[in-house]
Design a protein around this motif. Structure first.
Motif, short mmCIF file in Angstrom:
data_model
loop_
_atom_site.label_atom_id
_atom_site.label_comp_id
_atom_site.label_asym_id
_atom_site.label_seq_id
_atom_site.Cartn_x
_atom_site.Cartn_y
_atom_site.Cartn_z
N ASP A 1 119.06 50.75 46.55
CA ASP A 1 119.23 51.96 45.74
C ASP A 1 118.50 53.17 46.34
OD1 ASP A 1 120.68 50.45 43.93
OD2 ASP A 1 118.94 50.04 42.66
N ILE A 2 117.61 52.95 47.29
CA ILE A 2 116.86 54.05 47.90
C ILE A 2 117.75 54.72 48.94
CG2 ILE A 2 114.77 54.72 49.15
CD1 ILE A 2 113.50 52.10 48.09
N GLU A 3 118.03 55.98 48.75
CA GLU A 3 118.97 56.69 49.62
C GLU A 3 118.28 57.57 50.65
OE1 GLU A 3 121.51 58.71 46.85
OE2 GLU A 3 122.62 56.86 46.38
N ARG A 4 116.99 57.37 50.86
CA ARG A 4 116.21 58.13 51.82
C ARG A 4 115.52 57.17 52.76
NH1 ARG A 4 112.67 62.04 47.98
NH2 ARG A 4 111.98 62.80 50.00
N PRO A 5 115.17 57.63 53.95
CA PRO A 5 114.37 56.77 54.84
C PRO A 5 113.00 56.52 54.19
CG PRO A 5 115.14 58.75 56.00
CD PRO A 5 115.51 58.90 54.56
N TYR A 6 112.49 55.32 54.29
CA TYR A 6 111.22 54.96 53.66
C TYR A 6 110.54 53.85 54.45
CZ TYR A 6 113.52 50.76 51.95
OH TYR A 6 114.17 49.57 51.89
N GLU A 7 109.29 53.64 54.14
CA GLU A 7 108.56 52.50 54.66
C GLU A 7 107.78 51.88 53.51
OE1 GLU A 7 105.76 53.69 57.64
OE2 GLU A 7 104.84 55.22 56.38
N VAL A 8 107.47 50.61 53.64
CA VAL A 8 106.70 49.91 52.61
C VAL A 8 105.22 50.23 52.82
CG1 VAL A 8 106.06 47.67 51.63
CG2 VAL A 8 108.42 48.09 52.39
N ALA A 9 104.58 50.78 51.82
CA ALA A 9 103.15 51.11 51.89
C ALA A 9 102.29 49.90 51.54
CB ALA A 9 102.83 52.28 50.95
N CYS A 10 102.67 49.17 50.48
CA CYS A 10 101.92 47.98 50.09
C CYS A 10 102.78 47.12 49.15
CB CYS A 10 100.58 48.34 49.45
SG CYS A 10 100.68 49.37 47.98
N MET A 11 102.40 45.88 49.07
CA MET A 11 103.01 44.92 48.14
C MET A 11 102.03 44.76 46.98
SD MET A 11 105.73 44.15 49.84
CE MET A 11 106.36 42.77 48.93
N ILE A 12 102.57 44.71 45.76
CA ILE A 12 101.71 44.66 44.58
C ILE A 12 102.15 43.51 43.67
CG2 ILE A 12 100.90 45.90 42.54
CD1 ILE A 12 101.45 48.50 44.08
N THR A 13 101.19 42.75 43.20
CA THR A 13 101.39 41.71 42.20
C THR A 13 100.60 42.12 40.97
OG1 THR A 13 101.53 40.04 43.92
CG2 THR A 13 101.13 39.26 41.69
N SER A 14 101.25 42.14 39.82
CA SER A 14 100.58 42.59 38.60
C SER A 14 100.81 41.60 37.46
CB SER A 14 101.13 43.97 38.20
OG SER A 14 100.55 44.42 37.00
N GLN A 15 99.74 41.37 36.70
CA GLN A 15 99.81 40.51 35.52
C GLN A 15 99.10 41.21 34.37
OE1 GLN A 15 97.82 36.96 36.83
NE2 GLN A 15 99.65 36.17 37.80
N THR A 16 99.66 41.09 33.20
CA THR A 16 99.01 41.65 32.01
C THR A 16 97.92 40.69 31.54
OG1 THR A 16 100.49 40.59 30.43
CG2 THR A 16 101.14 42.76 31.26
N GLY A 17 97.14 41.16 30.60
CA GLY A 17 96.19 40.28 29.93
C GLY A 17 96.95 39.25 29.11
N THR A 18 96.29 38.17 28.77
CA THR A 18 96.96 37.08 28.06
C THR A 18 96.48 36.91 26.63
OG1 THR A 18 95.31 35.52 28.87
CG2 THR A 18 97.31 35.78 30.19
N THR A 19 95.65 37.82 26.17
CA THR A 19 95.09 37.65 24.84
C THR A 19 95.86 38.44 23.80
OG1 THR A 19 93.51 39.41 25.28
CG2 THR A 19 92.77 37.17 25.70
N LEU A 20 95.52 38.22 22.57
CA LEU A 20 96.24 38.77 21.43
C LEU A 20 96.39 40.29 21.47
CD1 LEU A 20 97.63 38.01 18.82
CD2 LEU A 20 95.43 38.15 17.66
N GLY A 21 95.38 41.01 21.94
CA GLY A 21 95.40 42.47 21.89
C GLY A 21 96.15 43.16 23.01
N HIS A 22 96.70 42.45 23.97
CA HIS A 22 97.36 43.06 25.12
C HIS A 22 98.87 43.18 24.93
CE1 HIS A 22 93.66 42.06 27.33
NE2 HIS A 22 93.99 43.10 28.05
N ASP A 23 99.45 44.19 25.58
CA ASP A 23 100.90 44.30 25.70
C ASP A 23 101.28 43.32 26.81
OD1 ASP A 23 103.54 44.94 26.19
OD2 ASP A 23 103.19 47.09 26.42
N LYS A 24 102.03 42.31 26.49
CA LYS A 24 102.34 41.24 27.42
C LYS A 24 103.78 41.29 27.94
CE LYS A 24 100.58 38.77 24.13
NZ LYS A 24 99.87 39.80 23.42
N THR A 25 104.33 42.50 28.04
CA THR A 25 105.70 42.66 28.52
C THR A 25 105.72 42.85 30.03
OG1 THR A 25 105.62 45.06 28.22
CG2 THR A 25 106.39 43.74 26.34
N ALA A 26 106.88 42.63 30.61
CA ALA A 26 107.05 42.88 32.04
C ALA A 26 106.85 44.37 32.34
CB ALA A 26 108.43 42.41 32.49
N SER A 27 107.30 45.24 31.46
CA SER A 27 107.13 46.68 31.70
C SER A 27 105.64 47.06 31.68
CB SER A 27 107.93 47.52 30.72
OG SER A 27 107.52 47.30 29.40
#
Length: 122
Positions: free
Chosen positions: A49-75
Motif C-alpha cells: 500500500d506504500i506508494e513512495r520509496p521507503y526503508e524500514v527504520a525498525c521492527m516493533i513488537t508491542s503488547q498491552t498490559g494484561t490486568t483489569l485496568g488496561h485496554d487490551k485491544t490490538a489497536s
C-alpha cells in the motif's frame, strides 16, 4: 504485627494485579533522526500500500498490559508502539500482524501487534 504485614502484602499484590504493564520491543534496522513521541504516522496494513520509496527504520513488537485496568485491544498495542516508531525516525507504520487474546487463568487478556516502522526516502 502479623495482621499488618498480611494487610500490606495484600495491598501490594492487589496493586500489582491492577497495574501490570504493557511492553514495546524495538529492533533497529536503519534508524534515522528521532522525532517527537507524538509525531504523525501514516498507518498501512501492507507494504504494497506504500506508494513512495521507503526503508524500514525498525521492527516493533508491542503488547498491552494484561490486568483489569488496561485496554487490551490490538489497536491499543499499535498505539503503544507509536512513540517508539517516532523515536526510530519513522514516517509511517505497517501493521504486519495484530491479535487480541482472551481471558486466561492468569490474565484478563492482552492485545499484541507486530509492526514495521518505515521512513520515506523522497
Amino acid at each position: 504485627m502479623i495482621h499488618r504485614t498480611l494487610a500490606l502484602a495484600a495491598v501490594g499484590l492487589t496493586a500489582a494485579f491492577l497495574t501490570g504493564c504493557g511492553s514495546v520491543g524495538v529492533q533497529p534496522v536503519s534508524m534515522g533522526a528521532a522525532k517527537p513521541a507524538n509525531c504523525e504516522l501514516k498507518q498501512y496494513v501492507s507494504e504494497r500500500d506504500i506508494e513512495r520509496p521507503y526503508e524500514v527504520a525498525c521492527m516493533i513488537t508491542s503488547q498491552t498490559g494484561t490486568t483489569l485496568g488496561h485496554d487490551k485491544t490490538a489497536s491499543a498495542a499499535i498505539n503503544n508502539a507509536r512513540a517508539e516508531a517516532c523515536a526510530c525516525g519513522a514516517d509511517a507504520i505497517v501493521v504486519e500482524s495484530s491479535e487480541e487474546e482472551g481471558i486466561t487463568l492468569f490474565t484478563w487478556g492482552q492485545g499484541k501487534a507486530q509492526l514495521k516502522a518505515v521512513r520515506y526516502q523522497d
